[in-house]
Design an enzyme around this catalytic site. Structure first.
Site, PDB file in Angstrom:
ATOM      1  N   CYS A   1      13.703  10.001   6.416  1.00 44.88           N
ATOM      2  CA  CYS A   1      13.662   9.504   7.798  1.00 44.88           C
ATOM      3  C   CYS A   1      15.043   9.610   8.427  1.00 44.88           C
ATOM      4  CB  CYS A   1      13.182   8.069   7.814  1.00 44.88           C
ATOM      5  SG  CYS A   1      14.116   7.031   6.705  1.00 44.88           S
TER       6      CYS A   1
ATOM      7  N   GLY B   1       6.910   4.733   8.229  1.00 50.34           N
ATOM      8  CA  GLY B   1       6.158   5.977   8.360  1.00 50.34           C
ATOM      9  C   GLY B   1       6.413   6.609   9.711  1.00 50.34           C
TER      10      GLY B   1
ATOM     11  N   GLU C   1      10.865  15.580  15.079  1.00 51.17           N
ATOM     12  CA  GLU C   1      11.169  15.445  13.649  1.00 51.17           C
ATOM     13  C   GLU C   1      10.357  16.486  12.880  1.00 51.17           C
ATOM     14  OE1 GLU C   1       9.524  12.012  11.569  1.00 51.17           O
ATOM     15  OE2 GLU C   1      11.508  11.630  10.731  1.00 51.17           O
TER      16      GLU C   1
ATOM     17  N   GLU D   1       9.759   0.804  10.622  1.00 51.61           N
ATOM     18  CA  GLU D   1      10.772   1.779  10.195  1.00 51.61           C
ATOM     19  C   GLU D   1      10.169   3.159  10.406  1.00 51.61           C
ATOM     20  OE1 GLU D   1      13.736   1.219   9.450  1.00 51.61           O
ATOM     21  OE2 GLU D   1      13.891  -0.799   8.643  1.00 51.61           O
TER      22      GLU D   1
ATOM     23  N   GLU E   1       3.684   7.860  15.307  1.00 53.70           N
ATOM     24  CA  GLU E   1       2.292   7.832  15.751  1.00 53.70           C
ATOM     25  C   GLU E   1       1.492   6.749  15.006  1.00 53.70           C
ATOM     26  OE1 GLU E   1       0.531  11.433  14.517  1.00 53.70           O
ATOM     27  OE2 GLU E   1      -1.293  11.140  15.694  1.00 53.70           O
TER      28      GLU E   1
ATOM     29  N   LYS F   1       0.843  -1.201   0.000  1.00 51.18           N
ATOM     30  CA  LYS F   1       0.000   0.000   0.000  1.00 51.18           C
ATOM     31  C   LYS F   1       0.874   1.246   0.000  1.00 51.18           C
ATOM     32  CE  LYS F   1      -1.855   2.861   2.821  1.00 51.18           C
ATOM     33  NZ  LYS F   1      -1.738   4.087   1.989  1.00 51.18           N
TER      34      LYS F   1
HETATM   35  P1  NAD Z   1       2.579   8.357   7.798  1.00 54.85           P
HETATM   36  O1  NAD Z   1       2.841   7.589   9.039  1.00 54.85           O
HETATM   37  O2  NAD Z   1       1.574   9.446   7.845  1.00 54.85           O
HETATM   38  O3  NAD Z   1       2.087   7.376   6.631  1.00 54.85           O
HETATM   39  C1  NAD Z   1       2.831   6.244   6.243  1.00 54.85           C
HETATM   40  C2  NAD Z   1       1.898   5.257   5.566  1.00 54.85           C
HETATM   41  O4  NAD Z   1       0.926   4.818   6.525  1.00 54.85           O
HETATM   42  C3  NAD Z   1       1.099   5.830   4.390  1.00 54.85           C
HETATM   43  O5  NAD Z   1       0.983   4.844   3.391  1.00 54.85           O
HETATM   44  C4  NAD Z   1      -0.256   6.116   5.018  1.00 54.85           C
HETATM   45  O6  NAD Z   1      -1.319   6.094   4.088  1.00 54.85           O
HETATM   46  C5  NAD Z   1      -0.386   4.977   6.006  1.00 54.85           C
HETATM   47  N1  NAD Z   1      -1.281   5.240   7.129  1.00 54.85           N
HETATM   48  C6  NAD Z   1      -1.647   6.438   7.663  1.00 54.85           C
HETATM   49  N2  NAD Z   1      -2.499   6.260   8.690  1.00 54.85           N
HETATM   50  C7  NAD Z   1      -2.684   4.920   8.815  1.00 54.85           C
HETATM   51  C8  NAD Z   1      -3.427   4.104   9.725  1.00 54.85           C
HETATM   52  N3  NAD Z   1      -4.157   4.635  10.699  1.00 54.85           N
HETATM   53  N4  NAD Z   1      -3.356   2.774   9.575  1.00 54.85           N
HETATM   54  C9  NAD Z   1      -2.589   2.208   8.612  1.00 54.85           C
HETATM   55  N5  NAD Z   1      -1.869   2.925   7.734  1.00 54.85           N
HETATM   56  C10 NAD Z   1      -1.908   4.269   7.829  1.00 54.85           C
HETATM   57  O7  NAD Z   1       3.987   8.876   7.307  1.00 54.85           O
HETATM   58  P2  NAD Z   1       4.318   9.782   6.042  1.00 54.85           P
HETATM   59  O8  NAD Z   1       3.864  11.165   6.350  1.00 54.85           O
HETATM   60  O9  NAD Z   1       3.850   9.138   4.791  1.00 54.85           O
HETATM   61  O10 NAD Z   1       5.920   9.711   6.043  1.00 54.85           O
HETATM   62  C11 NAD Z   1       6.686  10.458   6.902  1.00 54.85           C
HETATM   63  C12 NAD Z   1       7.151   9.660   8.092  1.00 54.85           C
HETATM   64  O11 NAD Z   1       7.714   8.431   7.674  1.00 54.85           O
HETATM   65  C13 NAD Z   1       8.251  10.362   8.869  1.00 54.85           C
HETATM   66  O12 NAD Z   1       8.041  10.238  10.246  1.00 54.85           O
HETATM   67  C14 NAD Z   1       9.507   9.602   8.459  1.00 54.85           C
HETATM   68  O13 NAD Z   1      10.548   9.678   9.367  1.00 54.85           O
HETATM   69  C15 NAD Z   1       8.993   8.232   8.289  1.00 54.85           C
HETATM   70  N6  NAD Z   1       9.868   7.451   7.395  1.00 54.85           N
HETATM   71  C16 NAD Z   1      10.647   6.472   7.923  1.00 54.85           C
HETATM   72  C17 NAD Z   1      11.506   5.750   7.110  1.00 54.85           C
HETATM   73  C18 NAD Z   1      12.392   4.658   7.663  1.00 54.85           C
HETATM   74  O14 NAD Z   1      12.860   3.851   6.883  1.00 54.85           O
HETATM   75  N7  NAD Z   1      12.660   4.611   8.945  1.00 54.85           N
HETATM   76  C19 NAD Z   1      11.557   6.033   5.745  1.00 54.85           C
HETATM   77  C20 NAD Z   1      10.756   7.045   5.247  1.00 54.85           C
HETATM   78  C21 NAD Z   1       9.892   7.738   6.088  1.00 54.85           C
END
Ligand code: NAD
Length: 482
Positions: free
Chosen positions: A282, A226, A382, A248, A229, A173
């Site tokens: 990230c 992501g 962050e 991650e 939270e 997804k």
């Molecule tokens: P996000 O947590 O808002 O979303 C990530 C994914 O989760 C998206 O596909 C989103 O649609 C989905 N999602 C959102 N709410 C959900 C729920 N309630 N249940 C299931 N899925 C849900 O993050 P973002 O804004 O897309 O990305 C930014 C964040 O990701 C930052 O905190 C960044 O540090 C982190 N990140 C981490 C890595 C890593 O490898 N450690 C890599 C890239 C980004």
């Protein structure tokens, strides 16, 4: 035209026909209309993945043949590199040369893990002359993968490739902010002979498609990339079905710079670590910890570099592209205001840049926040934008303490000519990766990557990641020695 979901090898509309618009952050204009996966679509995708696992075509395939399909995918990505990079640049706003690099890294994941597909081995365990005990590493089953918008093709490939190498089937997804290249990846995989249902791609919202996937009782493993939270919420949903998770999450990674460091090298490394992808990484080096006597020279050089950076639409290949969305841009602005209110000084940037080529895109200038104190929110939270928080230290003890004064622990950089200092800091820093006199190593495909503390758990990248996609079966045979 609507970009359909990929379920069971077919491009399909969402079960209720709904779509969502994807925007080009460089211009604020609509880039595409994409089918919005519903809970029913997620269920179908998970079931088709199970059917693929049970099929001869995938469940019964020789490991070497699995690897060959993956190598074909790697080549096909390279063959279509320019098209994929342009699409990635338009979807995320990242500069074209960076999108090109991301596409090459995505290809490398299929190459690296394609080569590993027939080398996933178990052990024999000595129990004496009348036993043969051995372990088999079996595919864990259906892997659900939820990815963010910042490196869609790279992070998509990073999870999908080891899962396929291990013999799993995947439901991917992508984020609704940037789903385009994940769909192309799904198409490419099918064209390269990956059987239907082995890789399903289901763009949609977090609240519907994401929740449906994370809470689906029939997934066997979940890889989430992501925010902290959402990660916590997702891990709880998976826990209800006893589904193991790779998390991650975010970071506030430090670059620790000693006064004896090579200044040219450091300026380049520190600037790249924060401004790459407009800081929406990230593992961004978003905290600079600099030894007091080197502070002025380093900040002056960094400020000059930040001011000279060309900000513009991703496809014009600037030094830095836009922020992914208006909402994210406003978050960054809010943090800079918070920082100023807490007493930080702007050494560069701190505002939206202006210019005819920027149109209605979501741009923010490369920004240095100087004189940051360790407990300020801009030192701890962050921001996910091109904003570097600068702190100073007087000795190694203080440097280590500051580096570790964070809820996160994803990556750290150490810059010094003194190998003894570098080793002391690297062994005491709580982070999943430490870089010495560099920050990152290309895509880092071969290197295990993941967090300490709230940056997550489990590892992606490198052979280490195969652990997440296999489960160990121990077989003990008793026989009589004759
Ligand atoms: P996000 O947590 O808002 O979303 C990530 C994914 O989760 C998206 O596909 C989103 O649609 C989905 N999602 C959102 N709410 C959900 C729920 N309630 N249940 C299931 N899925 C849900 O993050 P973002 O804004 O897309 O990305 C930014 C964040 O990701 C930052 O905190 C960044 O540090 C982190 N990140 C981490 C890595 C890593 O490898 N450690 C890599 C890239 C980004």
């Amino acid at each position: 035209m609507v970009e359909g979901l990929i379920i069971d090898g077919q491009r399909v509309n969402a079960s209720d026909g709904q779509t969502f618009d994807v925007y080009d952050p460089s211009s604020g204009e609509v880039l595409a209309s994409v089918a919005k996966a519903t809970k029913a679509d997620i269920t179908r995708a998970v079931q088709s993945a199970h059917a693929a696992l049970a099929s001869k075509a995938w469940g019964g395939i020789l490991p070497a043949e699995r690897g060959r399909i993956m190598l074909r995918i790697a080549q096909a990505i390279r063959d279509r590199a320019e098209e994929l990079a342009t699409l990635e640049s338009r979807d995320t706003g990242k500069p074209l040369r960076q999108a090109r690099a991301d596409v090459q890294v995505a290809s490398r994941y299929f190459e690296f893990f394609g080569g590993a597909a027939d080398k996933i081995m178990g052990h024999t365990i000595p129990l004496g002359p009348e036993f043969l005990d051995y372990t088999v590493r079996e595919p864990i089953g259906v892997s659900a993968q939820i990815v963010p918008w910042n490196y869609p093709i790279q992070i998509g490939a990073r999870g999908v490739a080891p899962a396929l190498a291990a013999g799993c089937a995947v439901v991917l997804k992508p984020s609704s902010e940037a789903p385009m290249t994940a769909l192309r990846l799904g198409e490419i995989a099918l064209a390269c002979g990956l059987p239907p249902g082995v890789l399903n791609v289901v763009p949609g919202t977090g609240s519907e498609a994401g929740v449906a996937l994370a809470s689906d009782p029939d997934i066997n493993q979940l890889t989430f990339t992501g925010s902290v939270e959402v990660g916590i919420a997702v891990a709880k949903m998976a826990a209800d079905n006893v589904v193991p998770v790779v998390m991650e999450l975010g970071g506030k990674s430090p670059n620790v710079v000693f006064a004896d460091a090579d200044l040219d090298l450091t300026v380049q490394g520190v600037a790249n670590a924060i401004f790459q992808n407009a800081g929406q990484t990230c593992s961004a080096g978003s905290r600079l910890l600099v030894e007091r006597k080197a502070h002025d020279a380093l900040v002056e050089r960094l400020a000059a570099r930040a001011r000279a950076m060309r900000v513009g639409p991703g496809v014009s290949d600037p030094d830095m592209g836009p922020i992914i969305s208006k909402r994210q841009l406003e978050t960054i602005e809010r943090y800079v205001q918070i920082g100023k209110g807490e007493g930080a000084e702007i050494a560069a940037g701190g505002e939206r840049p202006s210019g005819a080529s920027l149109g209605r895109g979501f741009y923010y200038a490369p920004t240095l926040l100087d004189r940051v104190a360790p407990d300020m929110r801009v030192a701890q939270e962050e921001i996910f934008g091109p904003v570097l928080a600068i702190l100073t230290f007087d000795d190694l003890e203080e440097a280590v303490a500051l580096a570790n004064r964070s809820q996160y622990g994803l990556v750290a950089g150490v810059w010094t000519r003194d190998i003894n200092k570098a080793m002391a800091v690297s062994s005491r820093i709580k982070a999943g990766q430490v870089y010495i006199n560099t920050y990152g190593a290309g895509g880092g495909v071969e290197l295990p990557f993941g967090g300490y503390k709230k940056s997550g758990y489990g590892r992606e990248k490198g052979l280490e990641s195969l652990v997440s996609y296999t489960q160990v079966k121990n077989v003990c045979v008793k026989f009589v020695a004759v």
